[in-house]
Scaffold this active site. Structure first.
Site, mmCIF file in Angstrom:
data_model
loop_
_atom_site.group_PDB
_atom_site.id
_atom_site.type_symbol
_atom_site.label_atom_id
_atom_site.label_comp_id
_atom_site.label_asym_id
_atom_site.label_seq_id
_atom_site.Cartn_x
_atom_site.Cartn_y
_atom_site.Cartn_z
ATOM 1 N N GLU A 185 1.027 -1.890 -0.411
ATOM 2 C CA GLU A 185 -0.339 0.184 -0.081
ATOM 3 C C GLU A 185 0.802 1.539 -0.130
ATOM 4 O OE1 GLU A 185 -2.770 -1.187 3.393
ATOM 5 O OE2 GLU A 185 -3.656 -2.411 2.890
ATOM 6 N N GLU A 301 -6.239 -10.830 -1.921
ATOM 7 C CA GLU A 301 -7.167 -10.289 0.175
ATOM 8 C C GLU A 301 -8.498 -10.575 -0.491
ATOM 9 O OE1 GLU A 301 -5.612 -7.339 2.318
ATOM 10 O OE2 GLU A 301 -3.621 -7.630 1.810
HETATM 11 O O1 G3I Z 1 -5.300 -10.664 18.737
HETATM 12 C C1 G3I Z 1 -5.387 -9.287 19.482
HETATM 13 C C2 G3I Z 1 -5.981 -9.649 20.717
HETATM 14 O O2 G3I Z 1 -5.144 -10.773 21.392
HETATM 15 C C3 G3I Z 1 -5.433 -8.015 21.071
HETATM 16 O O3 G3I Z 1 -6.621 -8.193 22.389
HETATM 17 C C4 G3I Z 1 -6.369 -6.985 20.438
HETATM 18 C C5 G3I Z 1 -6.352 -5.411 20.684
HETATM 19 O O4 G3I Z 1 -5.553 -4.483 20.247
HETATM 20 O O5 G3I Z 1 -5.877 -7.162 19.227
HETATM 21 C C6 G3I Z 1 -6.120 -8.400 18.468
HETATM 22 O O6 G3I Z 1 -5.085 -8.459 17.291
HETATM 23 C C7 G3I Z 1 -6.257 -7.650 16.589
HETATM 24 C C8 G3I Z 1 -5.645 -8.445 14.523
HETATM 25 O O7 G3I Z 1 -6.359 -7.113 14.126
HETATM 26 C C9 G3I Z 1 -6.491 -9.568 15.012
HETATM 27 O O8 G3I Z 1 -6.629 -10.572 14.496
HETATM 28 C C10 G3I Z 1 -5.136 -5.604 16.017
HETATM 29 O O9 G3I Z 1 -5.825 -5.207 16.989
HETATM 30 C C11 G3I Z 1 -6.000 -5.837 14.861
HETATM 31 O O10 G3I Z 1 -5.522 -4.493 14.584
HETATM 32 C C12 G3I Z 1 -5.793 -6.974 13.963
HETATM 33 O O11 G3I Z 1 -6.103 -5.429 12.238
HETATM 34 C C13 G3I Z 1 -5.525 -6.095 11.236
HETATM 35 C C14 G3I Z 1 -5.352 -5.662 9.844
HETATM 36 O O12 G3I Z 1 -4.913 -5.702 9.113
HETATM 37 C C15 G3I Z 1 -3.824 -4.212 10.587
HETATM 38 O O13 G3I Z 1 -2.845 -5.165 10.956
HETATM 39 C C16 G3I Z 1 -6.810 -7.739 10.616
HETATM 40 O O14 G3I Z 1 -6.952 -8.162 10.968
HETATM 41 C C17 G3I Z 1 -6.344 -8.283 9.337
HETATM 42 O O15 G3I Z 1 -7.353 -8.342 8.772
HETATM 43 C C18 G3I Z 1 -6.029 -6.209 8.582
HETATM 44 O O16 G3I Z 1 -5.329 -6.492 7.138
HETATM 45 C C19 G3I Z 1 -5.376 -5.729 6.032
HETATM 46 C C20 G3I Z 1 -4.444 -6.651 5.349
HETATM 47 O O17 G3I Z 1 -2.871 -6.322 6.098
HETATM 48 C C21 G3I Z 1 -3.608 -5.244 4.584
HETATM 49 N N1 G3I Z 1 -5.276 -4.500 3.545
HETATM 50 C C22 G3I Z 1 -6.081 -4.429 4.090
HETATM 51 C C23 G3I Z 1 -6.698 -5.097 5.540
HETATM 52 C C24 G3I Z 1 -8.016 -5.458 5.875
HETATM 53 O O18 G3I Z 1 -7.059 -3.899 6.883
#
Ligand code: G3I
Length: 392
Positions: A185, A301
């Site tokens: 990105e 994705e």
């Molecule tokens: O699992 C932890 C949990 O233990 C904790 O208590 C909680 C507190 O914040 O966080 C949890 O982790 C979260 C994680 O997803 C769980 O799957 C993170 O906060 C959260 O930021 C994270 O978000 C991910 C996001 O990228 C940021 O990394 C999404 O799952 C994921 O689907 C999303 O994927 C992105 C791709 O990398 C890039 N393209 C867009 C796509 C969608 O946004």
């Protein structure tokens, strides 16, 4: 379970009337144009029949393609049904967050001088133990950076941090990774920077050449992995997506012309059932232009958000399935496309639940399997796209 979409006449009539009622409601509160209404009616009538019992993995492989999914370690380890379904349906996995710099409470980069590979190692091992390919996501991104990043990384040491991160992470899995999203990105036209570059911490600290540097370090660390530039917002006939396709294409042209070791382009394909401006010929031309640079293409994705569709599950599933089928039948016509990954396998675990919920708070239904791990019409649509795709 949608094994075949042979509905009893009664069910079909019920669906027809129910759907027409939903379209009426949908049209009324959406003030849909005639063309959109026709489109939804077409979707209602579509037959998502599939032949045989082959899995998505098998249907993809029959055409020289790969089907895979993003998975989260905590879901994989706690949900045996999901793990079994992934092993059955997928030829590739990508950790949804475990190879990012910092996500959740077991991050890869807990400290500036520390790496914690414990979770990522489990994911790579799961893939390899089940004969699956594994792809890495993502080495350089402006999101999911550690809390210590801002006060630690500066113009003087940014190159060292970038180089050390890529070298350490990529070397650890050298020879085991199908591909890496090296840079994710990097284009955001609305930021108003030269060439549509996104104003990321890496761009601010190192200038636009951070991209070339990242790819060169990754290539040196694992000469076998396909090195990918990954981005989103490239799918529809809208001014924003058209501008981004142009900027991404120019970035890829620049990288190729300067000899950057980039092998593939990843288009995320986070689609929307609420967006009707899908123009197959324009999308096909974009894929063809990317392929003409000598790059492979990975749909990295894929999922379909549906915040404005009526509540009726049948209408939602049919409309979402049509989005999958229309996009994939266009994309897979390009021989340079080598793999399709959905961003999750089951509606039970999708980022869209938290990040793009429906206003009516109904559970979202973006993926091939529902929350009960039953196949949906989206599964049929992906299966049909593989079945009709040209063989690689
Ligand atoms: O699992 C932890 C949990 O233990 C904790 O208590 C909680 C507190 O914040 O966080 C949890 O982790 C979260 C994680 O997803 C769980 O799957 C993170 O906060 C959260 O930021 C994270 O978000 C991910 C996001 O990228 C940021 O990394 C999404 O799952 C994921 O689907 C999303 O994927 C992105 C791709 O990398 C890039 N393209 C867009 C796509 C969608 O946004």
């Amino acid at each position: 379970m949608y094994k075949h979409i042979f509905m009893s006449r009664r069910h079909a009539l019920w669906l027809g009337f129910g759907t027409l009622a939903s379209i009426g409601a949908f049209a009324k509160n959406k003030v849909m144009s005639g063309e959109n209404q026709t489109q939804v009616l077409e979707t209602v009538k579509r037959d998502f029949r599939v032949v045989g019992k082959a899995s998505l993995k098998e249907r993809a492989a029959a055409k020289g393609l790969i089907y895979g999914v993003a998975i989260r370690s905590h879901n994989l380890l706690s949900d045996q049904k999901l793990a079994a379904l992934i092993a059955q349906e997928c030829g590739m996995i990508v950790p949804e967050w475990e190879l990012k710099w910092h996500v959740g409470n077991k991050p890869l980069r807990p400290q500036p001088d520390a790496f914690d590979f414990s979770v990522a190692d489990r994911m790579v091992k799961f893939g390899r133990n089940h004969g699956m390919l594994v792809r890495g996501h993502t080495l350089v991104w402006h999101e999911s950076l550690p809390p210590w990043f801002q006060e630690t990384v500066n113009r003087q040491n940014a190159e060292q941090f970038l180089t050390q991160h890529i070298k350490t992470v990529v070397k650890r899995y050298a020879g085991k990774m199908h591909s890496w999203d090296v840079v994710n990105e990097a284009i955001e036209v609305d930021d108003g920077k030269p060439h549509g570059m996104r104003s990321t911490p890496w761009w601010e600290l190192l200038g636009p050449n951070y991209i070339d540097l990242a790819f060169r370090v990754a290539a040196d660390a694992d000469p076998k992995a396909l090195l990918v530039y990954n981005d989103y917002g490239l799918d529809y006939d809208t001014p924003q997506h058209e501008a981004k396709r142009t900027a991404v294409l120019k970035l890829l042209e620049r990288l190729k012309s300067q000899g950057t070791p980039i092998h593939a382009f990843g288009t995320q394909a986070h689609l929307s059932a609420d967006e009707s401006r899908f123009h197959p010929r324009k999308l096909r031309k974009f894929f063809s232009d990317v392929a003409d640079l000598g790059l492979k293409i990975i749909i990295t994705e894929m999922d379909v958000k549906e915040q404005k569709l009526p509540a009726d599950i049948q209408v939602r599933d049919r409309t979402i399935a049509a989005v999958y089928e229309d996009y994939l039948s266009t994309a897979l016509d390009e021989p340079a496309v080598i793999a399709v990954l959905t961003w999750g396998l089951s509606d039970r675990y999708t980022w869209l639940s938290e990040f793009r919920p429906r206003p009516d708070r109904l559970p979202v239904r973006p993926l091939p399997f529902d929350a009960g791990m039953n196949r949906k019409l989206a599964w049929n649509a992906i299966a049909r796209a593989f079945d009709t795709a040209p063989k690689r």
